[in-house]
Design a protein around this motif. Structure first.
Motif, PDB file in Angstrom:
ATOM      1  N   ILE A 137       3.818 -25.664  14.806  1.00 25.34           N
ATOM      2  CA  ILE A 137       4.003 -24.149  15.106  1.00 25.34           C
ATOM      3  C   ILE A 137       3.138 -23.570  14.151  1.00 25.34           C
ATOM      4  O   ILE A 137       2.548 -24.248  13.180  1.00 25.34           O
ATOM      5  N   GLY A 138       2.730 -22.282  14.479  1.00 24.34           N
ATOM      6  CA  GLY A 138       1.814 -21.653  13.534  1.00 24.34           C
ATOM      7  C   GLY A 138       0.475 -22.443  13.565  1.00 24.34           C
ATOM      8  O   GLY A 138      -0.086 -22.738  14.603  1.00 24.34           O
ATOM      9  N   GLY A 139      -0.105 -22.764  12.286  1.00 27.91           N
ATOM     10  CA  GLY A 139      -1.426 -23.243  12.047  1.00 27.91           C
ATOM     11  C   GLY A 139      -1.245 -24.546  12.418  1.00 27.91           C
ATOM     12  O   GLY A 139      -2.074 -25.236  12.461  1.00 27.91           O
ATOM     13  N   SER A 140      -0.152 -25.211  12.783  1.00 31.31           N
ATOM     14  CA  SER A 140      -0.261 -26.702  13.031  1.00 31.31           C
ATOM     15  C   SER A 140      -0.158 -26.607  14.878  1.00 31.31           C
ATOM     16  O   SER A 140       0.161 -27.735  15.297  1.00 31.31           O
ATOM     17  N   SER A 180       3.444 -30.789  10.885  1.00 29.46           N
ATOM     18  CA  SER A 180       4.044 -29.970   9.918  1.00 29.46           C
ATOM     19  C   SER A 180       3.258 -30.340   8.501  1.00 29.46           C
ATOM     20  O   SER A 180       4.012 -31.393   8.155  1.00 29.46           O
ATOM     21  N   LYS A 181       2.841 -29.404   7.841  1.00 22.32           N
ATOM     22  CA  LYS A 181       2.282 -29.481   6.555  1.00 22.32           C
ATOM     23  C   LYS A 181       3.613 -29.788   5.472  1.00 22.32           C
ATOM     24  O   LYS A 181       3.651 -30.833   4.841  1.00 22.32           O
ATOM     25  N   SER A 182       4.516 -28.813   5.833  1.00 20.44           N
ATOM     26  CA  SER A 182       5.774 -28.870   4.770  1.00 20.44           C
ATOM     27  C   SER A 182       6.778 -30.056   5.372  1.00 20.44           C
ATOM     28  O   SER A 182       7.540 -30.641   4.538  1.00 20.44           O
ATOM     29  N   THR A 186       9.611 -27.741   8.741  1.00 23.27           N
ATOM     30  CA  THR A 186       9.930 -26.234   9.573  1.00 23.27           C
ATOM     31  C   THR A 186      10.828 -26.527  10.549  1.00 23.27           C
ATOM     32  O   THR A 186      10.629 -27.446  11.436  1.00 23.27           O
ATOM     33  N   GLY A 189      -1.888 -23.801   6.437  1.00 22.35           N
ATOM     34  CA  GLY A 189      -1.833 -24.063   7.820  1.00 22.35           C
ATOM     35  C   GLY A 189      -2.733 -23.491   8.620  1.00 22.35           C
ATOM     36  O   GLY A 189      -3.325 -23.899   9.536  1.00 22.35           O
ATOM     37  N   ARG A 190      -3.143 -22.210   8.299  1.00 23.31           N
ATOM     38  CA  ARG A 190      -3.985 -21.296   9.226  1.00 23.31           C
ATOM     39  C   ARG A 190      -5.355 -21.622   8.917  1.00 23.31           C
ATOM     40  O   ARG A 190      -6.141 -21.055   9.548  1.00 23.31           O
ATOM     41  N   GLN A 198      -2.784 -15.216  13.454  1.00 24.75           N
ATOM     42  CA  GLN A 198      -2.288 -15.738  12.343  1.00 24.75           C
ATOM     43  C   GLN A 198      -3.208 -15.776  11.110  1.00 24.75           C
ATOM     44  O   GLN A 198      -2.924 -15.584   9.959  1.00 24.75           O
ATOM     45  N   GLU A 218      -1.463 -13.220   8.869  1.00 30.10           N
ATOM     46  CA  GLU A 218      -0.766 -14.061   7.481  1.00 30.10           C
ATOM     47  C   GLU A 218      -1.260 -14.037   6.491  1.00 30.10           C
ATOM     48  O   GLU A 218      -1.085 -14.337   5.424  1.00 30.10           O
ATOM     49  N   GLN A 221       2.269 -17.094   2.119  1.00 34.55           N
ATOM     50  CA  GLN A 221       2.896 -16.184   3.044  1.00 34.55           C
ATOM     51  C   GLN A 221       4.445 -15.830   2.883  1.00 34.55           C
ATOM     52  O   GLN A 221       5.118 -16.519   3.479  1.00 34.55           O
ATOM     53  N   VAL A 228       6.891 -15.045   5.604  1.00 37.29           N
ATOM     54  CA  VAL A 228       7.633 -15.898   6.401  1.00 37.29           C
ATOM     55  C   VAL A 228       8.917 -16.407   5.661  1.00 37.29           C
ATOM     56  O   VAL A 228       9.857 -16.757   6.520  1.00 37.29           O
TER      57      VAL A 228
HETATM   58  O1  LIG Z   1       2.991 -26.941   9.210  1.00 36.69           O
HETATM   59  P1  LIG Z   1       4.310 -26.483   8.852  1.00 36.69           P
HETATM   60  O2  LIG Z   1       4.440 -26.421   7.127  1.00 36.69           O
HETATM   61  O3  LIG Z   1       5.345 -26.685   9.712  1.00 36.69           O
HETATM   62  O4  LIG Z   1       4.253 -24.761   8.785  1.00 36.69           O
HETATM   63  C1  LIG Z   1       3.823 -24.095   9.855  1.00 36.69           C
HETATM   64  C2  LIG Z   1       3.495 -22.634   9.875  1.00 36.69           C
HETATM   65  O5  LIG Z   1       4.478 -21.890   9.070  1.00 36.69           O
HETATM   66  C3  LIG Z   1       3.987 -21.233   8.238  1.00 36.69           C
HETATM   67  O6  LIG Z   1       4.318 -21.851   6.863  1.00 36.69           O
HETATM   68  C4  LIG Z   1       4.510 -19.727   8.172  1.00 36.69           C
HETATM   69  O7  LIG Z   1       4.328 -19.181   9.025  1.00 36.69           O
HETATM   70  C5  LIG Z   1       2.464 -20.941   8.543  1.00 36.69           C
HETATM   71  O8  LIG Z   1       1.508 -20.840   7.446  1.00 36.69           O
HETATM   72  C6  LIG Z   1       2.212 -22.435   8.915  1.00 36.69           C
HETATM   73  O9  LIG Z   1       1.115 -22.638   9.813  1.00 36.69           O
END
Ligand SMILES: O=P(O)(O)OC[C@H]1O[C@](O)(CO)[C@@H](O)[C@@H]1O
Length: 532
Positions: free
Chosen positions: A121-124, A175-177, A180, A236-237, A317, A321, A447, A450
């Motif tokens: 989702i988002g940048g992913s 998902s970078k983190s 999510t 991510g973005r 985004q 963002e 961000q 968010v």
């Molecule tokens: O890649 P992740 O950590 O799942 O995050 C997805 C998206 O959520 C955010 O952290 C917040 O919208 C974005 O910056 C990022 O692209």
């Protein structure tokens, strides 16, 4: 200005990149020489900030991180041994994709991987979706499906469309983190469907995440097929030129090295510390002028090319963002940002261009002109006129009609939509956002807003658990307010009501009794649930 003066202004301010055959035209923005001069000190600082950023400064002070997306396409710029890490990932992508296409990496239940299911989702997701729409060949090496939300019906639609092809589907979980919720939910739903079909999920799953994340740990524990690392210094973005965007693009048969080349060429052009000859600086100047440095006007994106349809969603985004921030770097409350919307021309001329032409003048348009109409010749739809001539005419006509009514615009022109020019467009906007952020003194690379939404969502789920505990203990209906009291949510009756209404609509063991027009008078009863 008369036509002659406008033509002169067009030429005075025209930027042209010879190698990329890319033009930037800001002549239809109404700034004057005095305005440009007034911004020179801010641009001098912006150029210095950007040089420091590329040299490895902590350009994201709120998260104490470097900002390294430019290094992805020029690893030699990266400090320490980060450049080696970048090239290693690129080589791993090339090798993995080659083996998937050759069938030497294959699913247990089929001869070859033929589908990609991208969960993120988002940048992913937005970059991969934009690039797939813009560049995927007519008959790609693999078909791609995207899961970029936690909507059960949406998840079912994708999984049902894949159907039996799931046995030959490669699942990219990005998902970078690694935490999510929407992506985690998508992964669990996909895994559940794989297991229901008797398929071995881990042998179809690829993780794209930061080493050490929850998803990294899960991948190692379950023994997924592969993993590609994300770097903490790539947001991510701005991750399209990392494994986030490059793996799926390469699997589709898109020339990712050409994307990187185009981005690198644009980076070199936007590294020039001179406003008039730096295309990203020209965009930042135009944005600052349009919105008075406060985002007072929205950015309407109008690519006159179907394949660039998702560019505006991607830019929503990247721009919003990055720039939509409450405080500046000195802690002042500024509520910064630039709103982005738009789809494509000429289609949007039959939707909202009416308001653009005559309505509230709260925007500036950005046209993206693609000179090449198609592969091969065109028929004439009128004497000496083809469909592409009409598209070009509509772009020029709309630009003139807006300008004649004091509505300003930017025009970016490329010869053709290719991996190289898409890479360049992405790089152009990444840099323009970074320079603009310096002009308005904000951190473009975190961000915080968010996180607030994520925390609020978590508190609703927690409240739902408390409400369900209360309802399950009921041996007779109770007033809504009493249920809220028992759940320790006396002051959150409306949230409790909305949670119960959603649960009741989904057969989750809840019944609401009474007139729905007066929810405060409803009674809540437990109902034998068809679910566990
Ligand atoms: O890649 P992740 O950590 O799942 O995050 C997805 C998206 O959520 C955010 O952290 C917040 O919208 C974005 O910056 C990022 O692209």
């Amino acid at each position: 200005m008369n036509a002659t003066e406008l033509w002169q202004r067009y030429e005075d301010w025209l930027y042209y990149h010879d190698g990329l055959e890319l033009y930037v035209d800001i002549s239809r923005m109404g700034f004057d020489a005095a305005f440009v001069e007034s911004l020179q000190p801010k641009f001098a600082k912006a150029f210095a900030d950007m040089a420091a950023l590329e040299a490895g400064a902590i350009a994201n002070p709120d998260e104490d991180r470097m900002v390294g997306h430019y290094w992805l396409r020029d690893p030699d710029l990266a400090p320490d041994d980060l450049g080696q890490e970048i090239t290693t990932v690129l080589d791993e992508i090339d090798d993995f994709v080659q083996q998937v296409h050759a069938g030497t990496i294959k699913p247990a239940e089929a001869d070859q991987f033929t589908r990609i299911l991208s969960v993120g989702i988002g940048g992913s997701a937005l970059g991969p979706e934009f690039v797939s729409e813009a560049l995927a060949p007519i008959n790609p090496k693999m078909d791609i499906y995207f899961m970029d939300n936690t909507d059960p019906a949406g998840l079912d639609l994708v999984l049902d469309r894949l159907g039996d092809d799931l046995k030959s589907t490669l699942v990219l979980i990005t998902s970078k983190s690694g935490g999510t919720p929407e992506t985690r939910n998508g992964m669990l739903e996909v895994k559940h469907r794989f297991e229901a079909l008797g398929l071995d999920f881990p042998s179809h799953a690829v993780a794209i995440t930061m080493i050490g994340s929850k998803m990294d740990e899960l991948e190692r524990m379950e023994g997924w097929l592969a993993e590609f690392p994300m770097f903490d210094w790539v947001g991510g973005r701005t991750s399209e030129m990392s494994a986030v965007g490059l793996l799926s693009a390469s699997l589709l048969g898109i020339d990712i090295r050409s994307m990187l080349v185009g981005a690198k060429e644009m980076d070199a052009a936007t590294r020039v510390a001179d406003l008039k000859t730096n295309p990203a600086a020209l965009l930042a100047l135009a944005w600052y002028y349009a919105g008075n440095g406060q985002g007072e006007k929205d950015m309407v994106m109008l690519p006159y090319k179907d394949s660039l349809l998702l560019f505006s969603r991607y830019l929503q985004q990247l721009v919003m963002e990055s720039l939509g921030k409450e405080k500046d770097l000195d802690g002042n409350v500024v509520h910064q940002g630039i709103a982005v919307y738009g789809n494509k021309g000429s289609t949007d001329q039959h939707a909202y261009v009416q308001q653009l032409r005559e309505g509230v003048p709260n925007f500036f348009a950005t046209f993206i002109e693609v000179l090449k109409d198609r592969e091969g010749p065109s028929i004439e739809v009128e004497p000496d006129a083809t469909s592409g001539d009409f598209l070009n005419g509509f772009l020029q006509g709309t630009r003139a009609a807006l300008y004649d009514n004091q509505r300003e615009s930017i025009t970016i022109t490329i010869n053709e939509v290719t991996p190289r020019t898409v890479g360049a467009l992405i790089a152009l906007y990444e840099r323009a956002v970074g320079l603009y952020a310096s002009l308005v003194n904000i951190n473009a690379y975190h961000q915080p807003g968010v996180e607030a939404g994520k925390k609020a969502a978590a508190s609703i789920i927690d409240l739902q658990r408390r409400v369900l505990t209360v309802v399950r203990s009921l041996d007779q209906p109770l007033p809504l307010a009493t249920v809220a009291d028992k759940a320790g949510a006396t002051d959150q009756v409306e949230s409790v009501y909305k949670i119960l209404r959603h649960l009741a609509a989904n057969n989750r063991g809840i019944t609401l009794q009474g007139d729905r027009r007066t929810p405060s008078k409803l009674n809540v009863a437990a109902k034998a649930s068809s679910e566990s």
